[in-house]
Design a protein around this motif. Structure first.
Motif, PDB file in Angstrom:
ATOM      1  N   ASP A 105      65.058   8.687 -78.773  1.00 52.92           N
ATOM      2  CA  ASP A 105      64.688   7.688 -77.773  1.00 52.92           C
ATOM      3  C   ASP A 105      63.325   7.076 -78.088  1.00 52.92           C
ATOM      4  O   ASP A 105      63.131   5.867 -77.966  1.00 52.92           O
ATOM      5  N   ALA A 106      62.376   7.915 -78.497  1.00 53.70           N
ATOM      6  CA  ALA A 106      61.040   7.419 -78.837  1.00 53.70           C
ATOM      7  C   ALA A 106      61.099   6.476 -80.042  1.00 53.70           C
ATOM      8  O   ALA A 106      60.438   5.425 -80.047  1.00 53.70           O
ATOM      9  N   LEU A 107      61.894   6.818 -81.039  1.00 57.16           N
ATOM     10  CA  LEU A 107      62.034   5.952 -82.215  1.00 57.16           C
ATOM     11  C   LEU A 107      62.676   4.613 -81.842  1.00 57.16           C
ATOM     12  O   LEU A 107      62.296   3.563 -82.372  1.00 57.16           O
ATOM     13  N   ILE A 108      63.655   4.649 -80.944  1.00 53.47           N
ATOM     14  CA  ILE A 108      64.319   3.410 -80.509  1.00 53.47           C
ATOM     15  C   ILE A 108      63.319   2.504 -79.793  1.00 53.47           C
ATOM     16  O   ILE A 108      63.239   1.304 -80.078  1.00 53.47           O
ATOM     17  N   VAL A 109      62.545   3.074 -78.871  1.00 52.97           N
ATOM     18  CA  VAL A 109      61.547   2.282 -78.137  1.00 52.97           C
ATOM     19  C   VAL A 109      60.528   1.698 -79.104  1.00 52.97           C
ATOM     20  O   VAL A 109      60.163   0.516 -79.019  1.00 52.97           O
ATOM     21  N   GLU A 110      60.082   2.505 -80.044  1.00 60.59           N
ATOM     22  CA  GLU A 110      59.110   2.051 -81.046  1.00 60.59           C
ATOM     23  C   GLU A 110      59.683   0.895 -81.879  1.00 60.59           C
ATOM     24  O   GLU A 110      59.015  -0.110 -82.109  1.00 60.59           O
ATOM     25  N   ALA A 111      60.929   1.019 -82.314  1.00 56.67           N
ATOM     26  CA  ALA A 111      61.564  -0.023 -83.124  1.00 56.67           C
ATOM     27  C   ALA A 111      61.779  -1.294 -82.312  1.00 56.67           C
ATOM     28  O   ALA A 111      61.637  -2.403 -82.841  1.00 56.67           O
ATOM     29  N   MET A 112      62.108  -1.154 -81.031  1.00 59.45           N
ATOM     30  CA  MET A 112      62.295  -2.329 -80.177  1.00 59.45           C
ATOM     31  C   MET A 112      60.969  -3.077 -79.996  1.00 59.45           C
ATOM     32  O   MET A 112      60.942  -4.302 -80.032  1.00 59.45           O
ATOM     33  N   GLN A 113      59.886  -2.336 -79.824  1.00 56.62           N
ATOM     34  CA  GLN A 113      58.572  -2.962 -79.684  1.00 56.62           C
ATOM     35  C   GLN A 113      58.142  -3.621 -80.989  1.00 56.62           C
ATOM     36  O   GLN A 113      57.618  -4.738 -80.992  1.00 56.62           O
ATOM     37  N   GLU A 114      58.372  -2.940 -82.094  1.00 57.57           N
ATOM     38  CA  GLU A 114      57.984  -3.446 -83.411  1.00 57.57           C
ATOM     39  C   GLU A 114      58.733  -4.731 -83.763  1.00 57.57           C
ATOM     40  O   GLU A 114      58.161  -5.659 -84.338  1.00 57.57           O
ATOM     41  N   SER A 115      60.021  -4.786 -83.404  1.00 54.12           N
ATOM     42  CA  SER A 115      60.827  -5.958 -83.753  1.00 54.12           C
ATOM     43  C   SER A 115      60.770  -7.043 -82.692  1.00 54.12           C
ATOM     44  O   SER A 115      61.230  -8.161 -82.917  1.00 54.12           O
ATOM     45  N   GLY A 116      60.239  -6.711 -81.517  1.00 50.44           N
ATOM     46  CA  GLY A 116      60.195  -7.680 -80.422  1.00 50.44           C
ATOM     47  C   GLY A 116      61.577  -7.931 -79.846  1.00 50.44           C
ATOM     48  O   GLY A 116      61.864  -9.026 -79.359  1.00 50.44           O
ATOM     49  N   MET A 123      70.012  -6.641 -81.993  1.00 50.71           N
ATOM     50  CA  MET A 123      70.550  -5.321 -82.356  1.00 50.71           C
ATOM     51  C   MET A 123      70.367  -5.043 -83.852  1.00 50.71           C
ATOM     52  O   MET A 123      69.966  -3.955 -84.245  1.00 50.71           O
ATOM     53  N   GLY A 124      70.649  -6.015 -84.693  1.00 52.89           N
ATOM     54  CA  GLY A 124      70.532  -5.846 -86.142  1.00 52.89           C
ATOM     55  C   GLY A 124      69.108  -5.559 -86.582  1.00 52.89           C
ATOM     56  O   GLY A 124      68.880  -4.747 -87.487  1.00 52.89           O
ATOM     57  N   LYS A 125      68.146  -6.211 -85.944  1.00 56.66           N
ATOM     58  CA  LYS A 125      66.741  -5.968 -86.290  1.00 56.66           C
ATOM     59  C   LYS A 125      66.359  -4.521 -85.996  1.00 56.66           C
ATOM     60  O   LYS A 125      65.708  -3.869 -86.807  1.00 56.66           O
ATOM     61  N   VAL A 126      66.746  -4.055 -84.819  1.00 52.72           N
ATOM     62  CA  VAL A 126      66.398  -2.693 -84.407  1.00 52.72           C
ATOM     63  C   VAL A 126      67.084  -1.676 -85.320  1.00 52.72           C
ATOM     64  O   VAL A 126      66.456  -0.733 -85.795  1.00 52.72           O
ATOM     65  N   MET A 127      68.373  -1.881 -85.592  1.00 52.19           N
ATOM     66  CA  MET A 127      69.104  -0.959 -86.480  1.00 52.19           C
ATOM     67  C   MET A 127      68.491  -0.963 -87.880  1.00 52.19           C
ATOM     68  O   MET A 127      68.396   0.076 -88.530  1.00 52.19           O
ATOM     69  N   GLY A 141      76.668   6.193 -85.080  1.00 54.32           N
ATOM     70  CA  GLY A 141      77.486   5.678 -83.980  1.00 54.32           C
ATOM     71  C   GLY A 141      76.818   5.925 -82.639  1.00 54.32           C
ATOM     72  O   GLY A 141      76.756   5.036 -81.776  1.00 54.32           O
ATOM     73  N   LYS A 142      76.309   7.131 -82.446  1.00 51.61           N
ATOM     74  CA  LYS A 142      75.596   7.455 -81.207  1.00 51.61           C
ATOM     75  C   LYS A 142      74.314   6.649 -81.098  1.00 51.61           C
ATOM     76  O   LYS A 142      73.944   6.191 -80.017  1.00 51.61           O
ATOM     77  N   LEU A 143      73.632   6.486 -82.228  1.00 49.09           N
ATOM     78  CA  LEU A 143      72.400   5.707 -82.248  1.00 49.09           C
ATOM     79  C   LEU A 143      72.670   4.277 -81.823  1.00 49.09           C
ATOM     80  O   LEU A 143      71.950   3.710 -81.005  1.00 49.09           O
ATOM     81  N   SER A 144      73.734   3.708 -82.346  1.00 48.23           N
ATOM     82  CA  SER A 144      74.116   2.334 -81.985  1.00 48.23           C
ATOM     83  C   SER A 144      74.374   2.221 -80.482  1.00 48.23           C
ATOM     84  O   SER A 144      73.930   1.264 -79.835  1.00 48.23           O
ATOM     85  N   GLY A 145      75.081   3.191 -79.913  1.00 46.37           N
ATOM     86  CA  GLY A 145      75.342   3.183 -78.472  1.00 46.37           C
ATOM     87  C   GLY A 145      74.071   3.268 -77.662  1.00 46.37           C
ATOM     88  O   GLY A 145      73.925   2.576 -76.634  1.00 46.37           O
ATOM     89  N   LYS A 146      73.127   4.110 -78.093  1.00 47.62           N
ATOM     90  CA  LYS A 146      71.864   4.232 -77.387  1.00 47.62           C
ATOM     91  C   LYS A 146      71.060   2.930 -77.436  1.00 47.62           C
ATOM     92  O   LYS A 146      70.458   2.525 -76.448  1.00 47.62           O
ATOM     93  N   ILE A 147      71.084   2.265 -78.599  1.00 55.92           N
ATOM     94  CA  ILE A 147      70.348   1.008 -78.744  1.00 55.92           C
ATOM     95  C   ILE A 147      70.964  -0.048 -77.838  1.00 55.92           C
ATOM     96  O   ILE A 147      70.253  -0.781 -77.140  1.00 55.92           O
ATOM     97  N   LYS A 148      72.293  -0.132 -77.817  1.00 52.47           N
ATOM     98  CA  LYS A 148      72.979  -1.099 -76.950  1.00 52.47           C
ATOM     99  C   LYS A 148      72.620  -0.872 -75.492  1.00 52.47           C
ATOM    100  O   LYS A 148      72.350  -1.832 -74.752  1.00 52.47           O
ATOM    101  N   ALA A 149      72.602   0.384 -75.076  1.00 48.62           N
ATOM    102  CA  ALA A 149      72.265   0.709 -73.681  1.00 48.62           C
ATOM    103  C   ALA A 149      70.841   0.257 -73.353  1.00 48.62           C
ATOM    104  O   ALA A 149      70.594  -0.300 -72.282  1.00 48.62           O
ATOM    105  N   LYS A 150      69.913   0.496 -74.279  1.00 46.21           N
ATOM    106  CA  LYS A 150      68.508   0.096 -74.030  1.00 46.21           C
ATOM    107  C   LYS A 150      68.349  -1.412 -74.034  1.00 46.21           C
ATOM    108  O   LYS A 150      67.591  -1.949 -73.250  1.00 46.21           O
ATOM    109  N   LEU A 151      69.077  -2.103 -74.943  1.00 46.95           N
ATOM    110  CA  LEU A 151      68.956  -3.561 -75.002  1.00 46.95           C
ATOM    111  C   LEU A 151      69.610  -4.234 -73.793  1.00 46.95           C
ATOM    112  O   LEU A 151      69.193  -5.307 -73.390  1.00 46.95           O
ATOM    113  N   ASN A 152      70.632  -3.607 -73.223  1.00 49.44           N
ATOM    114  CA  ASN A 152      71.311  -4.191 -72.049  1.00 49.44           C
ATOM    115  C   ASN A 152      70.571  -3.923 -70.758  1.00 49.44           C
ATOM    116  O   ASN A 152      70.825  -4.568 -69.763  1.00 49.44           O
TER     117      ASN A 152
END
Length: 153
Positions: A105-116, A123-127, A141-152
């Motif tokens: 979760d921390a890595l996802i938040v960090e990547a979302m902030q880094e990519s804006g 989604m592609g930028k974060v992945m 697959g689980k990572l992708s689902g978590k990213i989608k949930a955070k982006l939505n």
């Protein structure tokens, strides 16, 4: 010591211990690495696989065994399911330690902030930012689902 060296040393140890299941699984992994190296020798500037390349092969092998295990479970073939699960355990010994949910979760938040990232279109930028950091340490697959949930949200 490289991952390939770890596999070769584990093969020797399995031979000494006469552990047929472990030896067979490690030989299968080394064979897949060797096959990949042979397939890549068509060009003159060929370089042997590094740890990332070997890890990618191990990840693919684990995924194949998980798919086969689910099919065997559906078919009621417990004998074959047990073999696949034993091979998964052996292959995972050579992979890096899995990330916890909190670390992921921390890595996802960090990547979302880094990519804006602001929505699903990012989604592609974060992945792209996360994939090299979590390769072999998280189920994509689980990572992708978590990213989608955070982006939505």
């Amino acid at each position: 010591m490289s991952l390939l060296d770890d596999l070769k040393n584990a093969q020797k140890d399995a031979m000494r211990a006469k552990d047929k299941v472990r030896l067979g699984t490690i030989r299968m992994a080394l064979s897949a690495v060797k096959q990949h190296e042979i397939d890549g020798r068509t060009n003159a500037d060929y370089v042997a696989l590094d740890d990332d390349g070997v890890l990618a092969i191990l990840i693919k092998m684990v995924k194949q065994r998980k798919d086969a295990a689910s099919q065997y479970e559906t078919a009621g073939r417990q004998d074959l399911l047990d073999i696949e699960q034993a091979e998964i355990v052996i292959l995972q010994e050579f992979m890096p330690k899995a990330l916890s949910e909190e670390e992921l979760d921390a890595l996802i938040v960090e990547a979302m902030q880094e990519s804006g990232a602001s929505g699903m279109q990012d989604m592609g930028k974060v992945m792209g930012l996360l994939k090299p950091k979590v390769q072999g340490r998280a189920d994509m697959g689980k990572l992708s689902g978590k990213i989608k949930a955070k982006l939505n949200s």
